[in-house]
Motif scaffolding. Structure first.
Motif, PDB file in Angstrom:
ATOM      1  N   GLY A   1       7.492   3.992  -0.195  1.00 31.16           N
ATOM      2  CA  GLY A   1       6.887   5.198  -0.474  1.00 31.16           C
ATOM      3  C   GLY A   1       6.373   5.934  -1.804  1.00 31.16           C
ATOM      4  O   GLY A   1       5.609   5.732  -2.144  1.00 31.16           O
ATOM      5  N   LEU A   2       6.917   4.582  -3.309  1.00 32.66           N
ATOM      6  CA  LEU A   2       6.340   4.718  -4.411  1.00 32.66           C
ATOM      7  C   LEU A   2       5.154   4.094  -3.843  1.00 32.66           C
ATOM      8  O   LEU A   2       4.177   3.373  -5.864  1.00 32.66           O
ATOM      9  CB  LEU A   2       7.119   4.392  -5.143  1.00 32.66           C
ATOM     10  CG  LEU A   2       8.408   4.939  -5.437  1.00 32.66           C
ATOM     11  CD1 LEU A   2       9.431   4.324  -6.575  1.00 32.66           C
ATOM     12  CD2 LEU A   2       8.508   6.443  -6.284  1.00 32.66           C
ATOM     13  N   LEU A   3       4.887   2.628  -3.318  1.00 29.32           N
ATOM     14  CA  LEU A   3       3.573   1.770  -3.696  1.00 29.32           C
ATOM     15  C   LEU A   3       2.228   2.678  -2.914  1.00 29.32           C
ATOM     16  O   LEU A   3       2.381   3.475  -2.427  1.00 29.32           O
ATOM     17  CB  LEU A   3       3.988   0.934  -2.540  1.00 29.32           C
ATOM     18  CG  LEU A   3       5.209   0.006  -2.645  1.00 29.32           C
ATOM     19  CD1 LEU A   3       4.948  -1.292  -0.996  1.00 29.32           C
ATOM     20  CD2 LEU A   3       5.254  -1.534  -3.567  1.00 29.32           C
ATOM     21  N   LEU A   4       1.132   2.010  -3.954  1.00 32.91           N
ATOM     22  CA  LEU A   4      -0.452   2.978  -4.024  1.00 32.91           C
ATOM     23  C   LEU A   4      -0.922   2.311  -2.560  1.00 32.91           C
ATOM     24  O   LEU A   4      -0.267   1.542  -1.970  1.00 32.91           O
ATOM     25  CB  LEU A   4      -0.668   2.641  -5.432  1.00 32.91           C
ATOM     26  CG  LEU A   4      -0.787   3.197  -7.003  1.00 32.91           C
ATOM     27  CD1 LEU A   4      -1.451   2.117  -7.311  1.00 32.91           C
ATOM     28  CD2 LEU A   4      -0.524   4.864  -6.784  1.00 32.91           C
ATOM     29  N   LYS A   5      -1.299   3.456  -2.138  1.00 30.66           N
ATOM     30  CA  LYS A   5      -2.203   3.904  -0.552  1.00 30.66           C
ATOM     31  C   LYS A   5      -3.273   2.936  -1.391  1.00 30.66           C
ATOM     32  O   LYS A   5      -3.407   2.400  -2.445  1.00 30.66           O
ATOM     33  CB  LYS A   5      -2.861   4.422  -0.104  1.00 30.66           C
ATOM     34  CG  LYS A   5      -1.369   5.126   0.336  1.00 30.66           C
ATOM     35  CD  LYS A   5      -0.405   5.274   1.468  1.00 30.66           C
ATOM     36  CE  LYS A   5       0.504   6.100   1.408  1.00 30.66           C
ATOM     37  NZ  LYS A   5       1.973   6.251   0.734  1.00 30.66           N
ATOM     38  N   ASP A   6      -4.132   2.038  -0.425  1.00 30.29           N
ATOM     39  CA  ASP A   6      -5.324   1.199  -0.724  1.00 30.29           C
ATOM     40  C   ASP A   6      -6.455   2.614  -1.818  1.00 30.29           C
ATOM     41  O   ASP A   6      -6.975   1.253  -1.796  1.00 30.29           O
ATOM     42  CB  ASP A   6      -5.934   0.642   0.908  1.00 30.29           C
ATOM     43  CG  ASP A   6      -5.660  -0.582   0.783  1.00 30.29           C
ATOM     44  OD1 ASP A   6      -4.414  -1.369   0.386  1.00 30.29           O
ATOM     45  OD2 ASP A   6      -5.549  -0.662   2.610  1.00 30.29           O
ATOM     46  N   TYR A   7      -6.231   3.133  -0.744  1.00 31.42           N
ATOM     47  CA  TYR A   7      -7.276   4.565  -0.984  1.00 31.42           C
ATOM     48  C   TYR A   7      -7.060   4.651  -2.965  1.00 31.42           C
ATOM     49  O   TYR A   7      -7.349   4.595  -3.495  1.00 31.42           O
ATOM     50  CB  TYR A   7      -8.181   5.681  -0.527  1.00 31.42           C
ATOM     51  CG  TYR A   7      -6.596   6.640  -0.237  1.00 31.42           C
ATOM     52  CD1 TYR A   7      -6.559   7.545  -1.779  1.00 31.42           C
ATOM     53  CD2 TYR A   7      -5.631   6.769   0.302  1.00 31.42           C
ATOM     54  CE1 TYR A   7      -5.844   8.765  -1.058  1.00 31.42           C
ATOM     55  CE2 TYR A   7      -4.737   6.896   0.872  1.00 31.42           C
ATOM     56  CZ  TYR A   7      -3.994   8.148  -0.054  1.00 31.42           C
ATOM     57  OH  TYR A   7      -3.151   9.583  -0.329  1.00 31.42           O
ATOM     58  N   GLU A   8      -5.587   4.338  -3.090  1.00 29.32           N
ATOM     59  CA  GLU A   8      -5.197   5.313  -4.385  1.00 29.32           C
ATOM     60  C   GLU A   8      -5.331   4.087  -5.287  1.00 29.32           C
ATOM     61  O   GLU A   8      -5.844   4.205  -6.821  1.00 29.32           O
ATOM     62  CB  GLU A   8      -3.717   5.517  -4.396  1.00 29.32           C
ATOM     63  CG  GLU A   8      -3.816   6.322  -3.547  1.00 29.32           C
ATOM     64  CD  GLU A   8      -2.025   6.841  -3.591  1.00 29.32           C
ATOM     65  OE1 GLU A   8      -1.445   7.676  -3.430  1.00 29.32           O
ATOM     66  OE2 GLU A   8      -1.158   5.728  -3.373  1.00 29.32           O
ATOM     67  N   TRP A   9      -5.225   2.549  -5.292  1.00 27.74           N
ATOM     68  CA  TRP A   9      -5.212   1.374  -5.948  1.00 27.74           C
ATOM     69  C   TRP A   9      -7.937   1.242  -6.856  1.00 27.74           C
ATOM     70  O   TRP A   9      -7.655   1.068  -7.571  1.00 27.74           O
ATOM     71  CB  TRP A   9      -5.717   0.084  -5.128  1.00 27.74           C
ATOM     72  CG  TRP A   9      -4.010  -0.197  -5.324  1.00 27.74           C
ATOM     73  CD1 TRP A   9      -2.752  -0.180  -4.566  1.00 27.74           C
ATOM     74  CD2 TRP A   9      -3.794  -0.442  -6.857  1.00 27.74           C
ATOM     75  NE1 TRP A   9      -2.049  -0.551  -4.548  1.00 27.74           N
ATOM     76  CE2 TRP A   9      -1.701  -1.240  -5.746  1.00 27.74           C
ATOM     77  CE3 TRP A   9      -4.075  -0.876  -7.162  1.00 27.74           C
ATOM     78  CZ2 TRP A   9      -0.979  -0.976  -6.797  1.00 27.74           C
ATOM     79  CZ3 TRP A   9      -2.653  -1.345  -8.249  1.00 27.74           C
ATOM     80  CH2 TRP A   9      -1.729  -1.655  -8.339  1.00 27.74           C
ATOM     81  N   GLU A  10      -8.282   1.749  -5.065  1.00 31.98           N
ATOM     82  CA  GLU A  10      -9.121   1.977  -5.866  1.00 31.98           C
ATOM     83  C   GLU A  10      -9.769   3.355  -6.561  1.00 31.98           C
ATOM     84  O   GLU A  10     -10.476   2.954  -7.885  1.00 31.98           O
ATOM     85  CB  GLU A  10     -10.264   2.400  -4.805  1.00 31.98           C
ATOM     86  CG  GLU A  10     -10.945   1.755  -3.742  1.00 31.98           C
ATOM     87  CD  GLU A  10     -11.342   2.138  -1.725  1.00 31.98           C
ATOM     88  OE1 GLU A  10     -11.870   3.018  -2.371  1.00 31.98           O
ATOM     89  OE2 GLU A  10     -11.550   1.491  -1.082  1.00 31.98           O
ATOM     90  N   ILE A  11      -9.194   4.440  -6.594  1.00 26.95           N
ATOM     91  CA  ILE A  11      -9.357   5.022  -7.558  1.00 26.95           C
ATOM     92  C   ILE A  11      -9.117   4.891  -9.014  1.00 26.95           C
ATOM     93  O   ILE A  11      -9.598   4.626 -10.356  1.00 26.95           O
ATOM     94  CB  ILE A  11      -8.402   6.767  -6.990  1.00 26.95           C
ATOM     95  CG1 ILE A  11      -8.794   7.296  -6.177  1.00 26.95           C
ATOM     96  CG2 ILE A  11      -8.482   7.347  -8.637  1.00 26.95           C
ATOM     97  CD1 ILE A  11      -8.114   8.197  -6.047  1.00 26.95           C
ATOM     98  N   VAL A  12      -8.412   3.686  -9.027  1.00 24.01           N
ATOM     99  CA  VAL A  12      -6.906   3.309 -10.269  1.00 24.01           C
ATOM    100  C   VAL A  12      -8.114   2.115 -10.762  1.00 24.01           C
ATOM    101  O   VAL A  12      -8.359   2.090 -11.945  1.00 24.01           O
ATOM    102  CB  VAL A  12      -6.023   2.738 -10.164  1.00 24.01           C
ATOM    103  CG1 VAL A  12      -5.435   2.057 -10.881  1.00 24.01           C
ATOM    104  CG2 VAL A  12      -5.027   3.615  -9.778  1.00 24.01           C
TER     105      VAL A  12
END
Length: 77
Positions: free
Chosen positions: A13-24
């Motif tokens: 659950g700690l892994l970032l989702k694809d959309y979260e990687w886009e934000i980063v």
């Protein structure tokens, strides 16, 4: 983090989702811009408003994107 030797399945659950990687990815340019502005300001003994205003506008234009859903988005363009 994707290596099973270091991550437990319960921590998935700690892994970032694809959309979260886009934000980063979108945010990754801001620290270097702020570092450059800070280094410049620190190197000057007197900084006047005619330097600060364009610098702040440049930071805003570099790090922020106006969206149609933003308040006052018509005025910011």
């Amino acid at each position: 983090m994707l290596d099973g030797k270091f991550m437990k399945k319960s921590d998935a659950g700690l892994l970032l989702k694809d959309y979260e990687w886009e934000i980063v990815s979108e945010l990754s340019d801001c620290p270097s811009v702020l570092t450059d502005a800070t280094a410049y300001m620190y190197s000057e003994s007197n900084v006047s408003c005619y330097v600060i205003y364009p610098m702040v506008c440049g930071i805003i234009n570099t790090c922020l994107v106006v969206e149609d859903t933003d308040s006052f988005s018509d005025f910011a363009r």
